[in-house]
Design a protein around this motif. Structure first.
Motif, PDB file in Angstrom:
ATOM      1  N   ARG A  89      -2.525 -20.339   8.956  1.00  0.00           N
ATOM      2  CA  ARG A  89      -1.271 -19.301   9.769  1.00  0.00           C
ATOM      3  C   ARG A  89      -0.212 -18.546   9.012  1.00  0.00           C
ATOM      4  N   PHE A  90      -0.285 -17.419   9.174  1.00  0.00           N
ATOM      5  CA  PHE A  90       0.885 -16.649   8.179  1.00  0.00           C
ATOM      6  C   PHE A  90       1.871 -16.059   9.678  1.00  0.00           C
ATOM      7  N   TYR A  91       4.092 -16.784   9.068  1.00  0.00           N
ATOM      8  CA  TYR A  91       4.511 -16.307   9.910  1.00  0.00           C
ATOM      9  C   TYR A  91       5.184 -15.040   9.106  1.00  0.00           C
ATOM     10  N   ALA A  92       5.861 -15.084   8.080  1.00  0.00           N
ATOM     11  CA  ALA A  92       6.157 -14.380   7.248  1.00  0.00           C
ATOM     12  C   ALA A  92       6.216 -14.397   5.707  1.00  0.00           C
ATOM     13  N   GLY A  93       6.516 -12.842   4.897  1.00  0.00           N
ATOM     14  CA  GLY A  93       6.470 -12.961   3.630  1.00  0.00           C
ATOM     15  C   GLY A  93       7.082 -12.366   3.142  1.00  0.00           C
ATOM     16  N   GLY A  94       7.771 -13.576   1.647  1.00  0.00           N
ATOM     17  CA  GLY A  94       8.957 -12.918   1.020  1.00  0.00           C
ATOM     18  C   GLY A  94       8.980 -11.706   0.402  1.00  0.00           C
ATOM     19  N   ARG A  95       9.558 -10.393   0.016  1.00  0.00           N
ATOM     20  CA  ARG A  95       9.216  -9.618  -1.300  1.00  0.00           C
ATOM     21  C   ARG A  95       9.369  -9.754  -2.084  1.00  0.00           C
ATOM     22  N   ALA A  96       7.818  -8.897  -3.246  1.00  0.00           N
ATOM     23  CA  ALA A  96       8.259  -9.401  -4.732  1.00  0.00           C
ATOM     24  C   ALA A  96       8.322  -8.634  -5.450  1.00  0.00           C
ATOM     25  N   LEU A  97       8.659  -8.803  -7.044  1.00  0.00           N
ATOM     26  CA  LEU A  97       8.882  -7.688  -7.314  1.00  0.00           C
ATOM     27  C   LEU A  97       8.533  -6.186  -7.657  1.00  0.00           C
ATOM     28  N   THR A  98       8.979  -5.539  -7.085  1.00  0.00           N
ATOM     29  CA  THR A  98       8.648  -3.949  -7.615  1.00  0.00           C
ATOM     30  C   THR A  98       9.033  -3.616  -9.027  1.00  0.00           C
ATOM     31  N   ARG A  99       8.875  -1.984  -9.317  1.00  0.00           N
ATOM     32  CA  ARG A  99       9.655  -1.990 -10.665  1.00  0.00           C
ATOM     33  C   ARG A  99       9.360  -0.138 -10.448  1.00  0.00           C
ATOM     34  N   SER A 100       8.398  -0.345 -10.439  1.00  0.00           N
ATOM     35  CA  SER A 100       7.555   1.067  -9.696  1.00  0.00           C
ATOM     36  C   SER A 100       7.141   1.997  -8.547  1.00  0.00           C
ATOM     37  N   SER A 101       7.332   2.730  -8.784  1.00  0.00           N
ATOM     38  CA  SER A 101       6.522   3.956  -7.166  1.00  0.00           C
ATOM     39  C   SER A 101       5.406   4.278  -8.326  1.00  0.00           C
ATOM     40  N   GLY A 102       4.795   4.256  -8.570  1.00  0.00           N
ATOM     41  CA  GLY A 102       3.649   4.549  -8.858  1.00  0.00           C
ATOM     42  C   GLY A 102       1.937   4.393  -8.039  1.00  0.00           C
ATOM     43  N   LEU A 103       1.735   3.152  -8.053  1.00  0.00           N
ATOM     44  CA  LEU A 103       0.595   3.008  -6.814  1.00  0.00           C
ATOM     45  C   LEU A 103       1.409   3.186  -5.568  1.00  0.00           C
ATOM     46  N   ALA A 104       2.259   3.094  -5.548  1.00  0.00           N
ATOM     47  CA  ALA A 104       2.524   3.204  -3.755  1.00  0.00           C
ATOM     48  C   ALA A 104       2.502   4.672  -3.753  1.00  0.00           C
ATOM     49  N   GLU A 105       2.813   5.521  -4.071  1.00  0.00           N
ATOM     50  CA  GLU A 105       2.999   7.157  -4.044  1.00  0.00           C
ATOM     51  C   GLU A 105       1.693   7.602  -3.573  1.00  0.00           C
ATOM     52  N   THR A 109      -0.205   8.716  -1.003  1.00  0.00           N
ATOM     53  CA  THR A 109      -0.549   9.801  -0.640  1.00  0.00           C
ATOM     54  C   THR A 109      -2.314  10.443  -0.179  1.00  0.00           C
ATOM     55  N   ALA A 110      -2.673   9.181  -0.826  1.00  0.00           N
ATOM     56  CA  ALA A 110      -4.283   9.182  -0.469  1.00  0.00           C
ATOM     57  C   ALA A 110      -4.493   9.275   0.869  1.00  0.00           C
ATOM     58  N   TRP A 111      -3.093   8.078   1.597  1.00  0.00           N
ATOM     59  CA  TRP A 111      -3.637   8.100   3.232  1.00  0.00           C
ATOM     60  C   TRP A 111      -3.024   8.754   3.984  1.00  0.00           C
ATOM     61  N   ALA A 112      -2.520   9.622   2.922  1.00  0.00           N
ATOM     62  CA  ALA A 112      -1.566  11.181   4.325  1.00  0.00           C
ATOM     63  C   ALA A 112      -2.397  11.693   4.815  1.00  0.00           C
ATOM     64  N   ASN A 113      -3.784  11.639   4.013  1.00  0.00           N
ATOM     65  CA  ASN A 113      -4.646  13.106   4.177  1.00  0.00           C
ATOM     66  C   ASN A 113      -5.894  12.344   4.507  1.00  0.00           C
ATOM     67  N   SER A 275      -8.074   1.542  -9.106  1.00  0.00           N
ATOM     68  CA  SER A 275      -9.044   2.733  -9.088  1.00  0.00           C
ATOM     69  C   SER A 275      -9.614   3.532  -8.078  1.00  0.00           C
ATOM     70  N   LEU A 276      -9.681   2.139  -6.941  1.00  0.00           N
ATOM     71  CA  LEU A 276      -9.008   2.659  -5.729  1.00  0.00           C
ATOM     72  C   LEU A 276      -8.554   3.901  -4.914  1.00  0.00           C
ATOM     73  N   LEU A 277      -7.280   3.621  -5.818  1.00  0.00           N
ATOM     74  CA  LEU A 277      -6.510   5.051  -5.467  1.00  0.00           C
ATOM     75  C   LEU A 277      -6.180   5.764  -6.701  1.00  0.00           C
ATOM     76  N   ASP A 278      -6.758   6.136  -7.824  1.00  0.00           N
ATOM     77  CA  ASP A 278      -7.551   6.882  -8.426  1.00  0.00           C
ATOM     78  C   ASP A 278      -6.036   6.843  -9.181  1.00  0.00           C
ATOM     79  N   TYR A 279      -5.197   5.763  -9.645  1.00  0.00           N
ATOM     80  CA  TYR A 279      -4.308   6.238 -10.318  1.00  0.00           C
ATOM     81  C   TYR A 279      -4.370   5.336 -11.657  1.00  0.00           C
ATOM     82  N   GLU A 280      -3.870   6.003 -12.699  1.00  0.00           N
ATOM     83  CA  GLU A 280      -3.597   5.731 -14.233  1.00  0.00           C
ATOM     84  C   GLU A 280      -2.522   5.407 -14.532  1.00  0.00           C
ATOM     85  N   GLU A 281      -1.566   4.452 -15.316  1.00  0.00           N
ATOM     86  CA  GLU A 281      -0.752   3.910 -15.671  1.00  0.00           C
ATOM     87  C   GLU A 281      -0.416   5.016 -17.177  1.00  0.00           C
TER      88      GLU A 281
END
Length: 314
Positions: A89-105, A109-113, A275-281
Motif C-alpha cells: 500500500r502506498f501512503y505518501a512519498g518524499g520529494r527526491a532531488l531535482t536539479r533541472s526542469s528540462g524533462l519536466a518542460e 509540452t507533450a502532455w498539453a497538446n 526517448s518517449l519525451l523526445d528529450y536530449e541533454e
C-alpha cells in the motif's frame, strides 16, 4: 547573491540512477543518519546503508525516521515512500532531488497538446508491441490490446512455473484475501510503482501528467511502470508464488530486486522516459551543476542571479 548551485561540504556524492540499489524495504525500526549514511536500528542492532546507493526507500509499519535522515536522503536524491505492511500500500512519498526542469518542460509540452499526448501514448504501446505499429490505433483499441497481452502473460507464467491461476483479484483493504499468485502480483506491482516513482522524481518529471493514465497524482508513474509489467513484474511474482504461500510478499520483493538488477531496469527506465519525451541533454550541461535562468519576452533564457533593473532583456 545566489546559493542555488552551492551545497554543503558534507553532502553525499550523487550516483547515477542506474547505479543505485532499486529499493530497500524497512519495517519496525528507527531510521537515522550517520554522516552520509542512514542507519536502521531495531532489536537486532544497527545497519548502515549508504544513502547515495538507494533508489527508493520503502518505510513500512513501525518505522520512525528522523529529520536528519530525511535531509541526507534528499541530498542524495533517494526516493522515499511510506507504505503498508509487505509494501503493498502506498501512503505518501518524499520529494527526491531535482536539479533541472528540462524533462519536466518536455513532458508538460507533450502532455498539453492532445495530438502529441496521443503520440506519446502510442510510443508507449510501441514499446510493449514491438512487432506491431500502433500508429492508426484508437485509445480503445490500444487498451484492448494491452488487456489481452496481460491475460496472455498470466497464462504463460502460470504454465512456466506450474502455479495455478484463476483470475486477477486485488483486495485493496485485505492483502491476505487473495491467493498466493495474486498476493505476489500485487506486491510486485506496488514495488514497481515505488521504483518508477523514484526514477520519475529523480529525473524531474511530474508523476501526475500521464499519457495513458489520467486523473491521479501518479498517472505518469503508472504509465511507465506498466511498460515493464509483463517482462519484469509478473514473472518475478510467479517465481515467488511457485515457492509457496508463506511470506510471499517478501519473497516477491527479493525476486523482483534480483530481476531488476539482471535486466538493468533502472537504466532502461531512464532511457525510455527520455526517448518517449523526445528529450536530449543540452550540450553545455555540466554534470551535477544547478542551472538557473530567467525567461524573456522573446523566449530567450538569460542568466539568473543578477539584477536587471537597468539592463534590458531582449
Amino acid at each position: 547573491m545566489s546559493t542555488v548551485s552551492r551545497r554543503g561540504g558534507s553532502s553525499p556524492e550523487l550516483a547515477r540512477v542506474g547505479d543505485r540499489i532499486s529499493f530497500i524495504y524497512l519495517e519496525r525500526c528507527t531510521v537515522h543518519r550517520d554522516d552520509n549514511a542512514i542507519t536502521a536500528t531495531d532489536a537486532d542492532g544497527v545497519t548502515h546503508i549508504p544513502s547515495a546507493t538507494i533508489g527508493t526507500l520503502l518505510l513500512g509499519p513501525g518505522t520512525r525516521v528522523t529529520q536528519q535522515a530525511m535531509a541526507v536522503l534528499g541530498e542524495s536524491g533517494a526516493g522515499v515512500a511510506w507504505v503498508g505492511e509487505h509494501g503493498v500500500r502506498f501512503y505518501a512519498g518524499g520529494r527526491a532531488l531535482t536539479r533541472s526542469s528540462g524533462l519536466a518542460e518536455a513532458q508538460a509540452t507533450a502532455w498539453a497538446n492532445r495530438r502529441t499526448r496521443l503520440e506519446v501514448a502510442r510510443a508507449m504501446y510501441r514499446l510493449r508491441f514491438p512487432d506491431e505499429d500502433p500508429a492508426g490505433r484508437t485509445r480503445q483499441e490500444l487498451l484492448s490490446m494491452e488487456g489481452h497481452r496481460i491475460k496472455d502473460c498470466y497464462r504463460r507464467e502460470s504454465t512456466r512455473t506450474g502455479v495455478a491461476w484463476r483470475r486477477r483479484e486485488y483486495h485493496r483493504d485485505d492483502f491476505s484475501a487473495g491467493d498466493a499468485p495474486n498476493q505476489a502480483v500485487t506486491a510486485a506491482a506496488q514495488c514497481m510503482y515505488g521504483i518508477v516513482h523514484a526514477v520519475v522524481s529523480a529525473l524531474g518529471c511530474s508523476p501526475a501528467l500521464g499519457f495513458v493514465h489520467s486523473g491521479h497524482e501518479r498517472s505518469f508513474v503508472l504509465d511507465v511502470a506498466d511498460l515493464y509489467k509483463a517482462d519484469v513484474g509478473i514473472p518475478a511474482a510467479f517465481d515467488a508464488a511457485a515457492d509457496g504461500s508463506e511470506e510471499v510478499a517478501s519473497r516477491t520483493r527479493r525476486a523482483l530486486r534480483d530481476r531488476i538488477t539482471e535486466t538493468g531496469l533502472l537504466d532502461r527506465c531512464v532511457r525510455d522516459i527520455k526517448s518517449l519525451l523526445d528529450y536530449e541533454e543540452p550540450h553545455d550541461t555540466v554534470a551535477g551543476e544547478d542551472r538557473m535562468t530567467l525567461q524573456s519576452d522573446s523566449d530567450i533564457r538569460v542568466e539568473g542571479g543578477r539584477n536587471y533593473g537597468d539592463v534590458p532583456i531582449w
